[in-house]
Scaffold this motif. Structure first.
Motif, PDB file in Angstrom:
ATOM      1  N   VAL A  35      11.417  -6.841  -4.982  1.00 26.19           N
ATOM      2  CA  VAL A  35      10.207  -7.358  -4.331  1.00 26.19           C
ATOM      3  C   VAL A  35       9.089  -6.318  -4.346  1.00 26.19           C
ATOM      4  N   GLY A  36       9.343  -5.183  -3.707  1.00 25.86           N
ATOM      5  CA  GLY A  36       8.280  -4.206  -3.512  1.00 25.86           C
ATOM      6  C   GLY A  36       7.712  -3.654  -4.801  1.00 25.86           C
ATOM      7  N   PHE A  37       8.564  -3.116  -5.643  1.00 25.50           N
ATOM      8  CA  PHE A  37       8.051  -2.524  -6.873  1.00 25.50           C
ATOM      9  C   PHE A  37       7.507  -3.592  -7.816  1.00 25.50           C
ATOM     10  N   VAL A  93       3.283   2.244  -5.105  1.00 29.46           N
ATOM     11  CA  VAL A  93       2.617   2.516  -3.828  1.00 29.46           C
ATOM     12  C   VAL A  93       3.281   1.750  -2.684  1.00 29.46           C
ATOM     13  N   ILE A  94       3.466   0.457  -2.837  1.00 25.56           N
ATOM     14  CA  ILE A  94       4.042  -0.362  -1.764  1.00 25.56           C
ATOM     15  C   ILE A  94       5.480   0.068  -1.487  1.00 25.56           C
ATOM     16  N   THR A  95       6.233   0.360  -2.535  1.00 25.59           N
ATOM     17  CA  THR A  95       7.610   0.814  -2.357  1.00 25.59           C
ATOM     18  C   THR A  95       7.656   2.122  -1.582  1.00 25.59           C
ATOM     19  N   THR A  96       6.771   3.050  -1.882  1.00 24.54           N
ATOM     20  CA  THR A  96       6.739   4.330  -1.183  1.00 24.54           C
ATOM     21  C   THR A  96       6.471   4.139   0.300  1.00 24.54           C
ATOM     22  N   ILE A  97       5.504   3.296   0.628  1.00 19.21           N
ATOM     23  CA  ILE A  97       5.179   3.043   2.033  1.00 19.21           C
ATOM     24  C   ILE A  97       6.339   2.344   2.739  1.00 19.21           C
ATOM     25  N   TYR A  98       6.960   1.390   2.072  1.00 17.92           N
ATOM     26  CA  TYR A  98       8.081   0.657   2.661  1.00 17.92           C
ATOM     27  C   TYR A  98       9.244   1.595   2.982  1.00 17.92           C
ATOM     28  N   LEU A  99       9.585   2.479   2.057  1.00 14.61           N
ATOM     29  CA  LEU A  99      10.674   3.421   2.301  1.00 14.61           C
ATOM     30  C   LEU A  99      10.314   4.402   3.404  1.00 14.61           C
ATOM     31  N   GLY A 100       9.032   4.748   3.505  1.00 17.94           N
ATOM     32  CA  GLY A 100       8.602   5.607   4.596  1.00 17.94           C
ATOM     33  C   GLY A 100       8.834   4.947   5.948  1.00 17.94           C
ATOM     34  N   TRP A 110       7.497  -6.060   4.271  1.00 21.49           N
ATOM     35  CA  TRP A 110       6.618  -5.855   3.135  1.00 21.49           C
ATOM     36  C   TRP A 110       5.172  -6.139   3.505  1.00 21.49           C
ATOM     37  N   ARG A 111       4.971  -6.998   4.499  1.00 23.34           N
ATOM     38  CA  ARG A 111       3.606  -7.292   4.920  1.00 23.34           C
ATOM     39  C   ARG A 111       2.912  -6.039   5.445  1.00 23.34           C
ATOM     40  N   SER A 112       3.617  -5.286   6.297  1.00 26.03           N
ATOM     41  CA  SER A 112       3.014  -4.072   6.845  1.00 26.03           C
ATOM     42  C   SER A 112       2.776  -3.042   5.744  1.00 26.03           C
ATOM     43  N   ALA A 113       3.723  -2.910   4.810  1.00 24.74           N
ATOM     44  CA  ALA A 113       3.538  -1.968   3.699  1.00 24.74           C
ATOM     45  C   ALA A 113       2.348  -2.374   2.837  1.00 24.74           C
ATOM     46  N   TYR A 114       2.200  -3.668   2.594  1.00 19.64           N
ATOM     47  CA  TYR A 114       1.085  -4.157   1.785  1.00 19.64           C
ATOM     48  C   TYR A 114      -0.247  -3.910   2.492  1.00 19.64           C
ATOM     49  N   GLN A 115      -0.274  -4.107   3.800  1.00 26.52           N
ATOM     50  CA  GLN A 115      -1.514  -3.894   4.542  1.00 26.52           C
ATOM     51  C   GLN A 115      -1.940  -2.428   4.504  1.00 26.52           C
ATOM     52  N   VAL A 116      -0.975  -1.524   4.631  1.00 30.24           N
ATOM     53  CA  VAL A 116      -1.304  -0.098   4.549  1.00 30.24           C
ATOM     54  C   VAL A 116      -1.826   0.246   3.151  1.00 30.24           C
ATOM     55  N   ALA A 117      -1.172  -0.290   2.122  1.00 27.73           N
ATOM     56  CA  ALA A 117      -1.620  -0.027   0.747  1.00 27.73           C
ATOM     57  C   ALA A 117      -3.028  -0.574   0.525  1.00 27.73           C
ATOM     58  N   PHE A 174       4.137  15.545  -5.989  1.00 32.27           N
ATOM     59  CA  PHE A 174       4.327  14.669  -4.839  1.00 32.27           C
ATOM     60  C   PHE A 174       3.003  14.125  -4.314  1.00 32.27           C
ATOM     61  N   LEU A 175       2.050  13.957  -5.196  1.00 32.16           N
ATOM     62  CA  LEU A 175       0.741  13.449  -4.798  1.00 32.16           C
ATOM     63  C   LEU A 175       0.813  12.071  -4.127  1.00 32.16           C
ATOM     64  N   PRO A 176       1.603  11.095  -4.629  1.00 30.78           N
ATOM     65  CA  PRO A 176       1.646   9.787  -3.950  1.00 30.78           C
ATOM     66  C   PRO A 176       2.089   9.887  -2.499  1.00 30.78           C
ATOM     67  N   GLU A 177       3.079  10.724  -2.216  1.00 30.50           N
ATOM     68  CA  GLU A 177       3.564  10.864  -0.843  1.00 30.50           C
ATOM     69  C   GLU A 177       2.526  11.523   0.058  1.00 30.50           C
ATOM     70  N   MET A 178       1.792  12.487  -0.484  1.00 30.00           N
ATOM     71  CA  MET A 178       0.774  13.151   0.322  1.00 30.00           C
ATOM     72  C   MET A 178      -0.379  12.210   0.647  1.00 30.00           C
ATOM     73  N   ILE A 179      -0.689  11.303  -0.277  1.00 29.78           N
ATOM     74  CA  ILE A 179      -1.773  10.350  -0.043  1.00 29.78           C
ATOM     75  C   ILE A 179      -1.336   9.240   0.902  1.00 29.78           C
ATOM     76  N   LEU A 180      -0.169   8.661   0.650  1.00 26.69           N
ATOM     77  CA  LEU A 180       0.253   7.453   1.355  1.00 26.69           C
ATOM     78  C   LEU A 180       0.956   7.731   2.666  1.00 26.69           C
ATOM     79  N   LEU A 181       1.742   8.792   2.737  1.00 25.29           N
ATOM     80  CA  LEU A 181       2.544   9.061   3.916  1.00 25.29           C
ATOM     81  C   LEU A 181       1.928  10.133   4.803  1.00 25.29           C
ATOM     82  N   GLU A 182       1.482  11.213   4.224  1.00 26.01           N
ATOM     83  CA  GLU A 182       0.844  12.253   5.017  1.00 26.01           C
ATOM     84  C   GLU A 182      -0.629  11.951   5.283  1.00 26.01           C
ATOM     85  N   ARG A 183      -1.214  11.096   4.432  1.00 26.94           N
ATOM     86  CA  ARG A 183      -2.607  10.653   4.596  1.00 26.94           C
ATOM     87  C   ARG A 183      -3.586  11.820   4.636  1.00 26.94           C
TER      88      ARG A 183
END
Length: 333
Positions: A35-37, A93-100, A110-117, A174-183
């Protein structure tokens, strides 16, 4: 939320343990890829089809067995593999946020992950899509649509883009994690705020050799997995249909499917490697335990108001998700 009660045992892991944990995560969250990826990769898949499918379709009209067709199919395979390689961080991106979220949330959505993305779209699209050469490479392919094979564009250009992308990723793996998770913000007028550049320097430089060697090992393993998966799909098709030649279905469906499946797996492995790097470098496991105990003893008010970690929530409206992402990632073991 108990910061020290995660779905992944927060501890230092070897590279083989990271690979094993990635498989455990897939078993625990099977929709991560299904689903996510897929949701994140679908726009890129469609774009790649529009840009490249004309090559095997055109050659099929004259037969796929002659030397000219072989050259064009090699051109197609090379550009498709390069585009998937460049697009995978943005597609995940969505998968990274979902796993976070899955680190602490028992039932992430997945709705919350999609909204953050969606809220962070321009930040990650610019960093992962433009600066990491996915969009420039697609524009180059678009310029060459319906043109015959040219060694300069179809041999030298993919090789140059590939090595340029390697150099860019080597500086900030680890740029995706720094952008999406650490913001981390891209820029800031506050000299005390942790920007993306400062965070990348602090996270990557001290462990550059270790991260680089791990990346090479993981890349080689993923190439082997791709080869095994692709030929397994070809074998399964041959057994079920009795047709063993590399026809249009193989090039248009099975080849991209194998590439994107391995790309989805790489997103999970990269995130677990990010987790392990933070534990080794920053003692993140100790930080979680101390903060969790402080919250239990003194309540949420005991949380520090300053940014003690680059993954702190950036706004009160996103406080729940920010706390969830304070670690960056997680799973089930």
């Amino acid at each position: 939320m108990q910061l020290d009660q995660t779905h992944v045992a927060v501890r230092v892991r070897t590279l083989s343990e990271i690979g094993d944990l990635a498989l455990v995560l897939l078993h625990r969250y099977p929709t991560t890829l299904l689903v996510g990826f897929t949701l994140g990769a679908l726009p890129w898949i469609v774009a790649d089809g529009l840009l490249l499918y004309w090559i095997p379709i055109t050659e099929a009209q004259f037969g796929l067995d002659d030397s000219e067709a072989f050259t064009e199919l090699c051109r197609y395979a090379a550009w498709m593999a390069l585009l998937v390689f460049l697009q995978t961080p943005a597609a995940g991106v969505i998968t990274t946020i979902y796993l976070g979220e899955a680190v602490f949330e028992h039932k992430p959505t997945w709705r919350s992950a999609y909204q953050v993305a969606r809220k962070q779209f321009w930040r990650w699209f610019y960093c992962l899509g433009v600066r990491r050469l996915a969009i420039p490479a697609m524009l180059l392919v678009a310029v060459r649509m319906f043109e015959p094979f040219h060694s300069g564009f179809d041999v030298a250009a993919p090789i140059a883009i590939f090595f340029a992308a390697l150099l860019i990723r080597a500086g900030r793996p680890f740029l995706p994690e720094m952008i999406l998770l650490e913001r981390c913000p891209l820029r800031s007028k506050d000299p005390q705020e942790i920007t993306l550049r400062r965070r990348a320097r602090a996270l990557h430089r001290p462990v550059g050799n270790d991260v680089g060697s791990r990346w090479l090992t993981i890349s080689g393993t993923l190439v082997v997995i791709f080869a095994g998966l692709f030929y397994s799909l070809v074998w399964a098709r041959g057994v079920t249909t009795g047709y063993w030649n590399f026809g249009l279905f193989t090039w248009l469906v099975l080849y991209p499917l194998a590439l994107w499946t391995v790309g989805g797996l790489s997103v999970i492995v990269r995130m677990l490697a990010y987790l392990d790097t933070r534990i080794r470098l920053e003692g993140w496991d100790v930080e979680l335990a101390v903060r969790a105990e402080a919250i239990r003893q003194f309540g949420a008010e005991s949380e520090p108001t300053g940014r003690t970690s680059a993954a702190e929530p950036t706004s009160t409206g996103d406080n729940r998700l920010g706390e969830t992402l304070v670690a960056g990632a997680g799973g089930t073991r």
